[in-house]
Design a protein around this motif. Sequence first.
Motif, PDB file in Angstrom:
ATOM      1  N   ILE A 189       0.843  -1.187   0.000  1.00  0.00           N
ATOM      2  CA  ILE A 189       0.000   0.000   0.000  1.00  0.00           C
ATOM      3  C   ILE A 189       0.886   1.247   0.000  1.00  0.00           C
ATOM      4  CG2 ILE A 189      -1.784   1.263   1.232  1.00  0.00           C
ATOM      5  CD1 ILE A 189      -2.640  -1.415   2.480  1.00  0.00           C
ATOM      6  N   TYR A 190       0.695   2.100  -1.000  1.00  0.00           N
ATOM      7  CA  TYR A 190       1.410   3.370  -1.080  1.00  0.00           C
ATOM      8  C   TYR A 190       0.737   4.353  -0.126  1.00  0.00           C
ATOM      9  CZ  TYR A 190       3.514   1.401  -5.233  1.00  0.00           C
ATOM     10  OH  TYR A 190       4.195   0.585  -6.095  1.00  0.00           O
ATOM     11  N   THR A 191       1.533   5.029   0.692  1.00  0.00           N
ATOM     12  CA  THR A 191       0.988   5.961   1.669  1.00  0.00           C
ATOM     13  C   THR A 191       1.718   7.302   1.584  1.00  0.00           C
ATOM     14  OG1 THR A 191       2.488   5.313   3.431  1.00  0.00           O
ATOM     15  CG2 THR A 191       0.446   4.073   3.258  1.00  0.00           C
ATOM     16  N   PRO A 192       1.068   8.385   2.046  1.00  0.00           N
ATOM     17  CA  PRO A 192       1.731   9.697   1.999  1.00  0.00           C
ATOM     18  C   PRO A 192       3.025   9.729   2.806  1.00  0.00           C
ATOM     19  CG  PRO A 192      -0.612   9.969   2.422  1.00  0.00           C
ATOM     20  CD  PRO A 192      -0.321   8.495   2.501  1.00  0.00           C
ATOM     21  N   ASN A 193       3.036   9.135   3.984  1.00  0.00           N
ATOM     22  CA  ASN A 193       4.230   9.094   4.823  1.00  0.00           C
ATOM     23  C   ASN A 193       4.295   7.719   5.479  1.00  0.00           C
ATOM     24  OD1 ASN A 193       6.303   9.355   6.627  1.00  0.00           O
ATOM     25  ND2 ASN A 193       5.502  11.176   7.646  1.00  0.00           N
ATOM     26  N   PRO A 194       4.990   6.766   4.846  1.00  0.00           N
ATOM     27  CA  PRO A 194       5.022   5.404   5.385  1.00  0.00           C
ATOM     28  C   PRO A 194       5.581   5.311   6.800  1.00  0.00           C
ATOM     29  CG  PRO A 194       5.938   5.461   3.171  1.00  0.00           C
ATOM     30  CD  PRO A 194       5.744   6.876   3.600  1.00  0.00           C
ATOM     31  N   PHE A 195       6.372   6.286   7.202  1.00  0.00           N
ATOM     32  CA  PHE A 195       7.037   6.197   8.499  1.00  0.00           C
ATOM     33  C   PHE A 195       6.143   6.596   9.672  1.00  0.00           C
ATOM     34  CE2 PHE A 195      10.480   6.521   5.386  1.00  0.00           C
ATOM     35  CZ  PHE A 195      11.033   5.279   5.609  1.00  0.00           C
ATOM     36  N   ILE A 196       4.864   6.893   9.409  1.00  0.00           N
ATOM     37  CA  ILE A 196       3.940   7.073  10.526  1.00  0.00           C
ATOM     38  C   ILE A 196       3.561   5.719  11.106  1.00  0.00           C
ATOM     39  CG2 ILE A 196       2.996   9.273   9.733  1.00  0.00           C
ATOM     40  CD1 ILE A 196       0.546   7.767   8.751  1.00  0.00           C
ATOM     41  N   PHE A 197       3.856   4.669  10.352  1.00  0.00           N
ATOM     42  CA  PHE A 197       3.571   3.309  10.797  1.00  0.00           C
ATOM     43  C   PHE A 197       4.843   2.679  11.340  1.00  0.00           C
ATOM     44  CE2 PHE A 197       0.738   4.374   7.267  1.00  0.00           C
ATOM     45  CZ  PHE A 197      -0.488   4.237   7.901  1.00  0.00           C
ATOM     46  N   HIS A 198       4.663   1.653  12.167  1.00  0.00           N
ATOM     47  CA  HIS A 198       5.802   0.965  12.757  1.00  0.00           C
ATOM     48  C   HIS A 198       5.648  -0.535  12.549  1.00  0.00           C
ATOM     49  CE1 HIS A 198       6.952   4.710  14.580  1.00  0.00           C
ATOM     50  NE2 HIS A 198       5.693   4.860  14.953  1.00  0.00           N
ATOM     51  N   LYS A 199       6.765  -1.195  12.310  1.00  0.00           N
ATOM     52  CA  LYS A 199       6.749  -2.636  12.103  1.00  0.00           C
ATOM     53  C   LYS A 199       6.091  -3.330  13.294  1.00  0.00           C
ATOM     54  CE  LYS A 199       9.423  -6.134  10.079  1.00  0.00           C
ATOM     55  NZ  LYS A 199      10.432  -6.862   9.672  1.00  0.00           N
ATOM     56  N   GLU A 200       5.276  -4.313  13.004  1.00  0.00           N
ATOM     57  CA  GLU A 200       4.533  -5.098  13.993  1.00  0.00           C
ATOM     58  C   GLU A 200       3.340  -4.344  14.598  1.00  0.00           C
ATOM     59  OE1 GLU A 200       5.250  -8.345  14.218  1.00  0.00           O
ATOM     60  OE2 GLU A 200       6.921  -8.006  12.863  1.00  0.00           O
ATOM     61  N   GLN A 201       3.088  -3.118  14.138  1.00  0.00           N
ATOM     62  CA  GLN A 201       1.943  -2.346  14.622  1.00  0.00           C
ATOM     63  C   GLN A 201       0.659  -2.909  14.016  1.00  0.00           C
ATOM     64  OE1 GLN A 201       2.069   1.685  13.184  1.00  0.00           O
ATOM     65  NE2 GLN A 201       0.112   2.258  14.101  1.00  0.00           N
ATOM     66  N   HIS A 202      -0.347  -3.126  14.849  1.00  0.00           N
ATOM     67  CA  HIS A 202      -1.657  -3.553  14.349  1.00  0.00           C
ATOM     68  C   HIS A 202      -2.469  -2.289  14.080  1.00  0.00           C
ATOM     69  CE1 HIS A 202      -4.825  -6.418  13.559  1.00  0.00           C
ATOM     70  NE2 HIS A 202      -5.648  -5.576  14.173  1.00  0.00           N
TER      71      HIS A 202
END
Length: 193
Positions: free
Chosen positions: A28-41
């Motif tokens: 999924i392409y997102t505006p700012n991928p780094f707002i998410f964190h690995k293993e985050q549900h």
Amino acid sequence: MIEFIKGTIDYITPEYIVICNNDIGYMIYTPNPFIFHKEQHTTIYTYQHVREDILALYGFQNREERLLFTKLLNVTGIGPKGGLAILATGDASQVVRAIENEDEKFLTKFPGVGKKTARQMILDLKGKLTDIASVPEQLEAQEQHSPETMTEAVEALKVLGYKEKEIIKIIPSIEEGLTTEQVVKQALQKLLK
């Protein structure tokens, strides 16, 4: 159409994230991928973009952000990449305010948006964005800048269309102890001034 995907973040790049749902990884392409964190549900609200040569999913934190993205796509001269760059600041209300106030100067600060496109955005969208509320910012845990954090942030900004020389100018003014997401947001705010 896929309304949203609930799952766990499996992989993050400067351009996209991969969210795992029932053993399927969705890119999924997102505006700012780094707002998410690995293993985050999390829940990602999606927009499926179909052309004869591409099938892509674009993801957003909420429905309002997705709605603004779809309205931006209807403006001549703005494609998915341009729409993502505009939303990458993390403040949809700022973009809506600029359109409502006919602030061409602000709108032309986005990569790929010249005077003609800014004027078209105002003509096409003014008065039609009242249903878009401000996008809430998520507070993330603080961490010290690491070379990896800065590298990821610079790559994310390049993907959005900013030139390296523009990015290098504002890096010294970025606060210490920020996550990659926060570095990207702060850099975008400084690049839009």
